[in-house]
Write a protein that holds these residues in place. Structure first.
Motif: not given
Length: 127
Positions: A1-26
């Motif tokens: 699913c598109t949402a799953c792909i977007v979540q998988k691609l963006l999660t490492p970027l959020l972790i690398a950017d150290q955005r605390e508390g940001m969680v991608l949820q479908i």
């Protein structure tokens, strides 16, 4: 699913950017938008705005003034027209027992969604 792909691609970027508390949820069709949501990625498909669960999430996003990021996942997706907004306003007003306020929040939210340039993501099956 598109949402799953977007979540998988963006999660490492959020972790690398150290955005605390940001969680991608479908969100599942039975889910409600978390009160803490400040950004909402909307995967745009044909018939998206006909789904009650999506309408409820978009109204909630509009009420908390969350940032909206559109992702078009169907090449045949039809962007809303003025006639669409008129019809949407009428349908939602009736569906919410005459709540013109909720209908107006939804219309403004959907209009705001498309003030951003949509990213197109069309996942394909492997052959």
């Amino acid at each position: 699913c598109t949402a799953c792909i977007v979540q998988k691609l963006l999660t490492p970027l959020l972790i690398a950017d150290q955005r605390e508390g940001m969680v991608l949820q479908i969100l599942k069709p039975t889910s409600v938008l978390p009160a803490s949501a400040r950004q909402v990625v909307v995967v745009c498909t044909n018939g998206l705005f006909e789904r009650l669960s999506v309408v409820e999430v978009l109204i909630a996003a509009g009420e908390v003034q969350a940032d909206l990021i559109p992702i078009v996942s169907e090449s045949t997706f039809r962007f809303p027209t003025p006639a669409f907004y008129t019809e949407l306003r009428e349908v939602i007003t009736k569906a919410t027992g005459g709540s013109e306020l909720k209908a107006e929040v939804l219309v403004r939210t959907v209009q705001g969604l498309f003030t951003e340039i949509a990213i197109e993501v069309n996942p394909q099956d492997q052959e």
